[in-house]
Design a protein around this motif. Structure first.
Motif, PDB file in Angstrom:
ATOM      1  N   GLU A   1       0.843  -1.196   0.000  1.00 47.54           N
ATOM      2  CA  GLU A   1       0.000   0.000   0.000  1.00 47.54           C
ATOM      3  C   GLU A   1       0.880   1.248   0.000  1.00 47.54           C
ATOM      4  O   GLU A   1       1.884   1.315   0.723  1.00 47.54           O
ATOM      5  CB  GLU A   1      -0.903   0.013   1.237  1.00 47.54           C
ATOM      6  CG  GLU A   1      -1.761   1.265   1.357  1.00 47.54           C
ATOM      7  CD  GLU A   1      -2.436   1.388   2.713  1.00 47.54           C
ATOM      8  OE1 GLU A   1      -3.076   2.430   2.962  1.00 47.54           O
ATOM      9  OE2 GLU A   1      -2.305   0.463   3.535  1.00 47.54           O
ATOM     10  N   ASN A   2       0.495   2.224  -0.804  1.00 48.44           N
ATOM     11  CA  ASN A   2       1.216   3.508  -0.767  1.00 48.44           C
ATOM     12  C   ASN A   2       0.932   4.204   0.560  1.00 48.44           C
ATOM     13  O   ASN A   2      -0.153   4.067   1.135  1.00 48.44           O
ATOM     14  CB  ASN A   2       0.772   4.388  -1.937  1.00 48.44           C
ATOM     15  CG  ASN A   2      -0.714   4.683  -1.927  1.00 48.44           C
ATOM     16  OD1 ASN A   2      -1.534   3.766  -1.889  1.00 48.44           O
ATOM     17  ND2 ASN A   2      -1.074   5.964  -1.963  1.00 48.44           N
TER      18      ASN A   2
ATOM     19  N   SER B   1       5.089   6.677  -2.795  1.00 49.56           N
ATOM     20  CA  SER B   1       3.916   7.000  -3.607  1.00 49.56           C
ATOM     21  C   SER B   1       3.516   5.790  -4.451  1.00 49.56           C
ATOM     22  O   SER B   1       4.205   4.761  -4.476  1.00 49.56           O
ATOM     23  CB  SER B   1       4.224   8.189  -4.521  1.00 49.56           C
ATOM     24  OG  SER B   1       5.185   7.823  -5.503  1.00 49.56           O
ATOM     25  N   VAL B   2       2.413   5.937  -5.147  1.00 49.72           N
ATOM     26  CA  VAL B   2       1.952   4.867  -6.040  1.00 49.72           C
ATOM     27  C   VAL B   2       2.980   4.605  -7.132  1.00 49.72           C
ATOM     28  O   VAL B   2       3.271   3.450  -7.478  1.00 49.72           O
ATOM     29  CB  VAL B   2       0.591   5.243  -6.659  1.00 49.72           C
ATOM     30  CG1 VAL B   2       0.161   4.209  -7.693  1.00 49.72           C
ATOM     31  CG2 VAL B   2      -0.471   5.379  -5.571  1.00 49.72           C
TER      32      VAL B   2
ATOM     33  N   HIS C   1      -6.406   8.725   0.258  1.00 52.09           N
ATOM     34  CA  HIS C   1      -5.980   9.737   1.229  1.00 52.09           C
ATOM     35  C   HIS C   1      -4.465   9.901   1.202  1.00 52.09           C
ATOM     36  O   HIS C   1      -3.936  11.014   1.166  1.00 52.09           O
ATOM     37  CB  HIS C   1      -6.469   9.336   2.620  1.00 52.09           C
ATOM     38  CG  HIS C   1      -6.152  10.332   3.685  1.00 52.09           C
ATOM     39  ND1 HIS C   1      -6.333  10.082   5.024  1.00 52.09           N
ATOM     40  CD2 HIS C   1      -5.644  11.589   3.628  1.00 52.09           C
ATOM     41  CE1 HIS C   1      -5.974  11.145   5.735  1.00 52.09           C
ATOM     42  NE2 HIS C   1      -5.546  12.058   4.903  1.00 52.09           N
ATOM     43  N   HIS C   2      -3.764   8.783   1.221  1.00 52.45           N
ATOM     44  CA  HIS C   2      -2.303   8.840   1.178  1.00 52.45           C
ATOM     45  C   HIS C   2      -1.806   9.424  -0.141  1.00 52.45           C
ATOM     46  O   HIS C   2      -0.818  10.172  -0.174  1.00 52.45           O
ATOM     47  CB  HIS C   2      -1.718   7.437   1.376  1.00 52.45           C
ATOM     48  CG  HIS C   2      -1.994   6.868   2.732  1.00 52.45           C
ATOM     49  ND1 HIS C   2      -1.748   5.546   3.047  1.00 52.45           N
ATOM     50  CD2 HIS C   2      -2.498   7.433   3.855  1.00 52.45           C
ATOM     51  CE1 HIS C   2      -2.081   5.329   4.304  1.00 52.45           C
ATOM     52  NE2 HIS C   2      -2.543   6.461   4.814  1.00 52.45           N
TER      53      HIS C   2
ATOM     54  N   ASN D   1      -3.145  11.686  -1.986  1.00 52.00           N
ATOM     55  CA  ASN D   1      -3.281  13.138  -2.024  1.00 52.00           C
ATOM     56  C   ASN D   1      -2.231  13.856  -1.186  1.00 52.00           C
ATOM     57  O   ASN D   1      -2.110  15.075  -1.259  1.00 52.00           O
ATOM     58  CB  ASN D   1      -4.679  13.541  -1.548  1.00 52.00           C
ATOM     59  CG  ASN D   1      -5.744  13.232  -2.576  1.00 52.00           C
ATOM     60  OD1 ASN D   1      -5.468  13.175  -3.770  1.00 52.00           O
ATOM     61  ND2 ASN D   1      -6.960  13.000  -2.115  1.00 52.00           N
ATOM     62  N   ILE D   2      -1.481  13.098  -0.382  1.00 50.63           N
ATOM     63  CA  ILE D   2      -0.414  13.695   0.427  1.00 50.63           C
ATOM     64  C   ILE D   2       0.951  13.429  -0.205  1.00 50.63           C
ATOM     65  O   ILE D   2       1.789  14.322  -0.327  1.00 50.63           O
ATOM     66  CB  ILE D   2      -0.470  13.150   1.867  1.00 50.63           C
ATOM     67  CG1 ILE D   2      -1.804  13.540   2.523  1.00 50.63           C
ATOM     68  CG2 ILE D   2       0.694  13.672   2.703  1.00 50.63           C
ATOM     69  CD1 ILE D   2      -2.018  12.950   3.899  1.00 50.63           C
ATOM     70  N   ILE D   3       1.185  12.189  -0.612  1.00 48.85           N
ATOM     71  CA  ILE D   3       2.455  11.811  -1.242  1.00 48.85           C
ATOM     72  C   ILE D   3       2.170  11.298  -2.652  1.00 48.85           C
ATOM     73  O   ILE D   3       1.552  10.239  -2.821  1.00 48.85           O
ATOM     74  CB  ILE D   3       3.182  10.722  -0.411  1.00 48.85           C
ATOM     75  CG1 ILE D   3       3.513  11.252   0.974  1.00 48.85           C
ATOM     76  CG2 ILE D   3       4.450  10.273  -1.127  1.00 48.85           C
ATOM     77  CD1 ILE D   3       4.482  12.418   0.995  1.00 48.85           C
ATOM     78  N   PHE D   4       2.581  12.059  -3.652  1.00 47.84           N
ATOM     79  CA  PHE D   4       2.386  11.657  -5.045  1.00 47.84           C
ATOM     80  C   PHE D   4       3.521  12.239  -5.884  1.00 47.84           C
ATOM     81  O   PHE D   4       4.244  13.147  -5.451  1.00 47.84           O
ATOM     82  CB  PHE D   4       1.021  12.135  -5.568  1.00 47.84           C
ATOM     83  CG  PHE D   4       0.831  13.624  -5.482  1.00 47.84           C
ATOM     84  CD1 PHE D   4       1.156  14.454  -6.551  1.00 47.84           C
ATOM     85  CD2 PHE D   4       0.344  14.215  -4.317  1.00 47.84           C
ATOM     86  CE1 PHE D   4       0.993  15.828  -6.472  1.00 47.84           C
ATOM     87  CE2 PHE D   4       0.177  15.588  -4.233  1.00 47.84           C
ATOM     88  CZ  PHE D   4       0.503  16.400  -5.306  1.00 47.84           C
ATOM     89  N   ASP D   5       3.695  11.718  -7.057  1.00 48.69           N
ATOM     90  CA  ASP D   5       4.736  12.179  -7.975  1.00 48.69           C
ATOM     91  C   ASP D   5       4.183  13.366  -8.766  1.00 48.69           C
ATOM     92  O   ASP D   5       3.412  13.205  -9.720  1.00 48.69           O
ATOM     93  CB  ASP D   5       5.150  11.044  -8.917  1.00 48.69           C
ATOM     94  CG  ASP D   5       6.436  11.374  -9.659  1.00 48.69           C
ATOM     95  OD1 ASP D   5       6.740  12.582  -9.807  1.00 48.69           O
ATOM     96  OD2 ASP D   5       7.121  10.440 -10.104  1.00 48.69           O
ATOM     97  N   ALA D   6       4.585  14.565  -8.353  1.00 41.32           N
ATOM     98  CA  ALA D   6       4.037  15.781  -8.969  1.00 41.32           C
ATOM     99  C   ALA D   6       4.438  15.920 -10.428  1.00 41.32           C
ATOM    100  O   ALA D   6       3.794  16.675 -11.174  1.00 41.32           O
ATOM    101  CB  ALA D   6       4.498  17.006  -8.183  1.00 41.32           C
TER     102      ALA D   6
END
Length: 720
Positions: free
Chosen positions: A403-404, A410-411, A430-431, A433-438
């Protein structure tokens, strides 16, 4: 939900059936008793008190039984930053002292607020909370490291203060872009994690995360002072002067696990009654099962009980999963952590395997895992994960999913390794939206939908039903750290496929699922009704016996007669009919199916306990003064009567008493009253006045007590 005051101590569990085990409360979670022990009938004050004192599984009555930390949170994720952990580990490795010599640090208390009823939860040491990690302050969340506390619980009560830098960063980020797709009509299963708030507040409570301290296990290795009687908080405790038996202490902790497992059956049937068919099992169902020193295998002692749970799961067509805690990290650089992580995964796999589920439900019973810390180098951490993943048993590999998280991974970080090692990926919105590859997606739920087919393929390859996690941050959250905290309930559904399983990670547990059912009229929304505050007709309250007062007798016979009268009353109560609510219906919502409580009104489930406020210092002082006055008055009265009787034996008694009263009144000091305007009334004539106030034709009248007849005034003429 804070902790209620507890008034009893759990009895010791024993390994030898030749020693009677104490009786327990009538519940689905009671520990089985040997044939030579009978459970007293409810109905008497003495009997019910004994049963309450000997309840091994009720934390509301037993201070030795605790609520599991993970079960009380929306998610077992913790705020453990890999960089901080690795730096702290390095600091300890460079230290001249051995890790085993590092003293234990007391963790800060964890608070859990349940509406208006606040209960302080005693937080165990992290080595006891997490069964697979060593008891060192170096890598334990919420432990003091120097002057700084690292880690923490994102679900802890109280809002995190927003720092200036975090606010600037939050205000500068682009707004999220969310999809407007709703997965309606809903065909999948909605679930919640570990704890049912309604059943947890039943009488007796029903939940599956009872735990204890290691000190309690060690203490219960000693036999009771009187093994023939149930344990008592003060009168019958484990006797530490007698030899200890490891098997006896082991039986104590195993009985807690069996009580947890039995309550799963009622939780499953409760869920099915209200249209919930998906639940995460608590990792703390069997306390310390994966601990390095105090760990144990679940077979054979729990095999039969877990098989009964599995039959109910199969019968109802439900899905169950688990989520090992934040310290189970296969990418850690420390061997001790890896060994503990493998033990923890083996424990979860054994628990799920002993359910003996049908093939598809068994495949769907997965174990969700986070990658954990970064430890300064993501590539090196992934290499260690690959190496340690290869060491896992085939059964664990078949259940493991990644799980991310909301800290490091991140995913986009996890998807390649999931495809490489044939591991399903759980998408947590939820996760994400906090940690993602911008560089690849924007914040929100719209862009991530492009990866849905790729993520779904990781599940199809193993024939496992896909699941996702959904939760929302608290409304007041601004910074990333504040946004990690889960909201008590969620307002909408994510844009997931409508035929998959969705885990709602919210603090209100099953009530958050009910909220979605009510909002979107999902299947089962018409099965439950709103509860009435402090009114529950699905519990059997213990009968309180009120013994009739026996007439006063002389000498020692009074005590004997009192006991005989009480016994007669208790015998009458024992003959009362069976309980109004059948055992299988206790805590099930009653005939009106009242199981939903409004947001923020959890105290409606059970009335708040009466709190007797202590008198302040000023009131205490007044009380003391009043008592002193009463004592002084009594003494004056007694002395006055003796003096009057000695002075005039022939005087009338009313006069003697009157004299004493006059002396007593004279000792009291009263505040001066304003002098009224002179008048010619009879009442005023009874008050003495100074001679200067008399007229020429008057003389000073004698002093007459109020109420006595006043003498007539006489006018005297001057001699001429």
């Amino acid at each position: 939900m804070a902790k209620r005051k507890r008034s009893a101590v759990a009895p010791a569990s024993i390994a030898d059936d030749s020693i009677p085990r104490p009786p327990t409360l009538r519940s689905t979670s009671t520990v089985p008793l040997p044939p030579n022990v009978t459970v007293p009938k409810p109905g008497s004050r003495r009997t019910s008190q004994r049963v309450a004192d000997s309840a091994t599984v009720n934390p509301d009555l037993n201070p030795a039984i605790l609520d599991g930390d993970i079960a009380l949170r929306a998610s077992p994720d913790g705020d453990v930053n890999g960089d901080i952990v690795s730096a702290t580990v390095k600091q300890n490795e460079d230290s001249s002292s051995e890790l085993s010599d590092i003293p234990e640090l007391e963790p800060p208390a964890k608070k859990n607020k349940r509406g208006a009823v606040q209960r302080k939860m005693e937080k165990k040491a992290a080595a006891e909370v997490d069964h697979n990690m060593p008891k060192k302050p170096a890598i334990t969340a919420s432990k003091d490291v120097g002057d700084e506390i690292i880690g923490g619980d994102p679900e802890a009560e109280g809002d995190e203060e927003a720092d200036e830098e975090g606010v600037k960063q939050a205000m500068s980020r682009p707004p999220p872009v969310n999809s407007d797709y709703l997965p309606l009509p809903w065909k999948g299963r909605l679930g919640y994690a570990c704890l049912n708030t309604y059943l947890r507040n039943s009488n007796p409570p029903v939940f599956s995360s009872r735990t204890c301290r290691i000190a309690s296990i060690i203490e219960h290795r000693h036999p009771l002072k009187d093994p023939s009687q149930p344990e008592h908080p003060t009168k019958n405790r484990p006797d530490k002067d007698q030899p200890a038996d490891i098997a006896r202490g082991q039986a104590y902790v195993e009985n807690l696990g069996l009580a947890n497992a039995r309550d799963i059956i009622k939780m499953l049937r409760w869920n099915d009654k209200y249209g919930i068919k998906f639940m995460r099992l608590s990792s703390e169902m069997f306390p310390f099962a994966s601990h390095e020193e105090y760990g144990y295998k679940l077979a054979p002692f729990a095999a039969e009980t877990l098989a009964e749970v599995g039959k109910v799961v199969a019968e109802l067509g439900h899905r169950v999963t688990t989520h090992p805690g934040q310290y189970t990290q296969l990418g850690s650089p420390r061997k001790q952590v890896i060994d503990g992580s493998i033990r923890d995964l083996d424990y979860h796999d054994e628990m799920l395997s002993l359910l003996k589920l049908p093939p598809q439900q068994d495949r769907d019973a997965v174990m969700i895992l986070h990658m954990g810390g970064v430890f300064g180098d993501k590539a090196a951490t992934l290499d260690r994960f690959r190496e340690n993943y290869a060491k896992l048993s085939p059964s664990v590999k078949n259940r493991l999913v990644l799980e991310n998280d909301d800290v490091s991974w991140s995913v986009h970080d996890l998807l390649p390794v999931c495809q490489e090692l044939n591991i399903p990926l759980v998408l947590d919105f939820h996760h994400h939206n906090i940690i993602f590859d911008a560089d690849k997606v924007r914040e929100g739920t719209k862009d991530i939908m492009e990866l849905f087919p790729t993520i779904a393929e990781t599940w199809k390859r193993k024939g496992i039903t896909q699941k996702m996690h959904y939760s929302e941050p608290t409304p007041a959250a601004i910074t990333l750290k504040q946004r990690r905290k889960h909201s008590p309930r969620v307002a909408t559904l994510p844009p997931c496929p409508n035929d998959m399983d969705l885990m709602i990670e919210a603090k209100d547990k099953e009530q958050a699922v009910f909220e979605l059912m009510r909002t979107f009229k999902l299947p089962g929304f018409d099965r439950f009704n709103d509860i009435i505050p402090h009114v529950r007709n699905d519990d059997n309250k213990p009968i309180r016996a009120v013994a009739k007062k026996a007439p006063k007798k002389k000498a020692k016979k009074a005590r004997v007669d009192d006991l005989e009268a009480m016994d007669a009353t208790l015998e009458g109560l024992e003959d009362q009919g069976p309980a109004e609510v059948p055992e299988e219906e206790v805590g099930m919502g009653g005939p009106d199916r009242r199981a939903y409580w409004p947001p923020g009104m959890e105290e409606w489930l059970r009335p708040a306990k009466r709190v007797i406020k202590k008198k302040d210092e000023g009131t205490k002082g007044k009380t003391k003064v009043t008592a002193a006055k009463k004592e002084n008055t009594t003494e004056v009265l007694q002395n006055g009567i003796k003096a009057e009787n000695a002075a005039g034996k022939g005087a009338k008694e009313p006069l003697a008493k009157q004299s004493v009263v006059e002396k007593t009144v004279s000792t009291r000091k009263k505040a001066p009253k304003p002098v009224p305007t002179p008048s010619t009334s009879d009442e005023e004539d009874n008050v003495s006045r100074p001679p200067s106030d008399l007229s020429d034709g008057e003389v000073m009248a004698p002093i007459v007590r109020r109420g006595a007849a006043a003498p007539a005034r006489k006018s005297m003429s001057c001699a001429g």
